[in-house]
Enzyme design. Structure first.
Site, PDB file in Angstrom:
ATOM      1  N   GLY A  46      56.250  29.793  27.887  1.00  0.00           N
ATOM      2  CA  GLY A  46      56.553  30.599  26.711  1.00  0.00           C
ATOM      3  C   GLY A  46      56.253  29.811  25.452  1.00  0.00           C
ATOM      4  O   GLY A  46      56.313  28.577  25.456  1.00  0.00           O
ATOM      5  N   GLN A  51      56.325  27.569  16.626  1.00  0.00           N
ATOM      6  CA  GLN A  51      55.909  26.334  17.299  1.00  0.00           C
ATOM      7  C   GLN A  51      54.455  25.964  17.005  1.00  0.00           C
ATOM      8  O   GLN A  51      54.040  24.847  17.277  1.00  0.00           O
ATOM      9  CB  GLN A  51      56.102  26.448  18.814  1.00  0.00           C
ATOM     10  N   CYS A  95      60.909  22.354  26.452  1.00  0.00           N
ATOM     11  CA  CYS A  95      60.398  23.033  25.262  1.00  0.00           C
ATOM     12  C   CYS A  95      59.172  22.258  24.792  1.00  0.00           C
ATOM     13  O   CYS A  95      59.222  21.028  24.683  1.00  0.00           O
ATOM     14  CB  CYS A  95      61.465  23.061  24.171  1.00  0.00           C
ATOM     15  N   LEU A  96      58.075  22.972  24.533  1.00  0.00           N
ATOM     16  CA  LEU A  96      56.848  22.281  24.122  1.00  0.00           C
ATOM     17  C   LEU A  96      57.028  21.550  22.792  1.00  0.00           C
ATOM     18  O   LEU A  96      56.252  20.644  22.488  1.00  0.00           O
ATOM     19  CB  LEU A  96      55.689  23.280  24.021  1.00  0.00           C
ATOM     20  N   HIS A 137      65.283  31.779  25.011  1.00  0.00           N
ATOM     21  CA  HIS A 137      64.805  30.533  24.409  1.00  0.00           C
ATOM     22  C   HIS A 137      63.783  30.834  23.310  1.00  0.00           C
ATOM     23  O   HIS A 137      63.882  30.293  22.202  1.00  0.00           O
ATOM     24  CB  HIS A 137      64.196  29.667  25.526  1.00  0.00           C
ATOM     25  N   GLU A 138      62.829  31.723  23.600  1.00  0.00           N
ATOM     26  CA  GLU A 138      61.762  32.008  22.630  1.00  0.00           C
ATOM     27  C   GLU A 138      62.295  32.793  21.432  1.00  0.00           C
ATOM     28  O   GLU A 138      61.891  32.543  20.298  1.00  0.00           O
ATOM     29  CB  GLU A 138      60.605  32.758  23.299  1.00  0.00           C
ATOM     30  N   HIS A 141      63.842  30.606  18.987  1.00  0.00           N
ATOM     31  CA  HIS A 141      62.866  29.953  18.102  1.00  0.00           C
ATOM     32  C   HIS A 141      62.602  30.814  16.865  1.00  0.00           C
ATOM     33  O   HIS A 141      62.427  30.290  15.763  1.00  0.00           O
ATOM     34  CB  HIS A 141      61.533  29.734  18.824  1.00  0.00           C
TER      35      HIS A 141
HETATM   36 NI    NI Z   1      60.878  26.015  23.017  1.00  0.00          NI
END
Ligand code: NI
Length: 173
Positions: A46, A51, A95-96, A137-138, A141
């Site tokens: 995701g 991000q 998380c990226l 989670h997304e 963000h």
């Molecule tokens: Ni993340």
């Protein structure tokens, strides 16, 4: 299509509340495709627009099925929101924007999410398992909330300390 640079914590864009998308034009479609390419390149499941430094309410996801079963395929979610939640569960998340950090986060077990697809059509998904966690989670963000903020104060401090260590190790390489 292009792979975009991924912003890492503590980049301030990750703490900003993202703006809704009113018009789904070519720029939005191009951005979503670039986000998908970026997510696949990074082996993520995701990615949210903040991000990649864009403060708009856009998410891409591709969540694998349990034990290698059929996954969701590529999801483009425009203006996604959680409209109902149920239960609680804890899963290990990455998380990226926090390369290398894995933490156990408690979230709702099942969620109903509404969003618009690439054609602007309203979609509703009843999600559980990893898909439910990924949506939460997304969407966090998009509200400027990163996963460490879902921990209590003590575990958050430990997680950020681990993350600092990871970053320093990365810098030494
Ligand atoms: Ni993340």
């Amino acid at each position: 299509m292009a792979v975009l640079p991924v912003r890492v914590w503590p980049d301030p864009v990750l703490s900003r509340k993202a703006e809704p998308v009113d018009v789904i034009d070519d720029a939005v479609r191009t951005l979503l495709n670039d986000m998908a390419e970026t997510m696949y390149k990074a082996d993520g499941i995701g990615l949210a627009a903040p991000q990649v430094g864009v403060s708009r309410r856009l998410v891409v996801m591709d969540v694998p099925g349990p034990e290698g079963g059929a996954g969701t395929g590529l999801i483009f979610a425009i203006n996604p929101r959680v409209v109902a939640r149920e239960g609680a569960c804890t899963m290990t998340e990455g998380c990226l924007s926090f390369p290398g950090l894995e933490i156990d986060v408690k979230r709702a077990e099942r969620v109903r999410v509404e969003y618009q697809d690439l054609d602007g059509q309203p979609q509703a998904v009843d999600a559980d398992g990893v898909l439910a966690i990924c949506f939460q989670h997304e969407i966090d963000h998009l509200d400027g909330i990163v996963f460490t903020e879902r921990l209590g104060p003590v575990r958050r401090r430990l997680a950020l300390r681990d993350y600092d260590k990871l970053r320093r190790a990365e810098g030494d390489r």
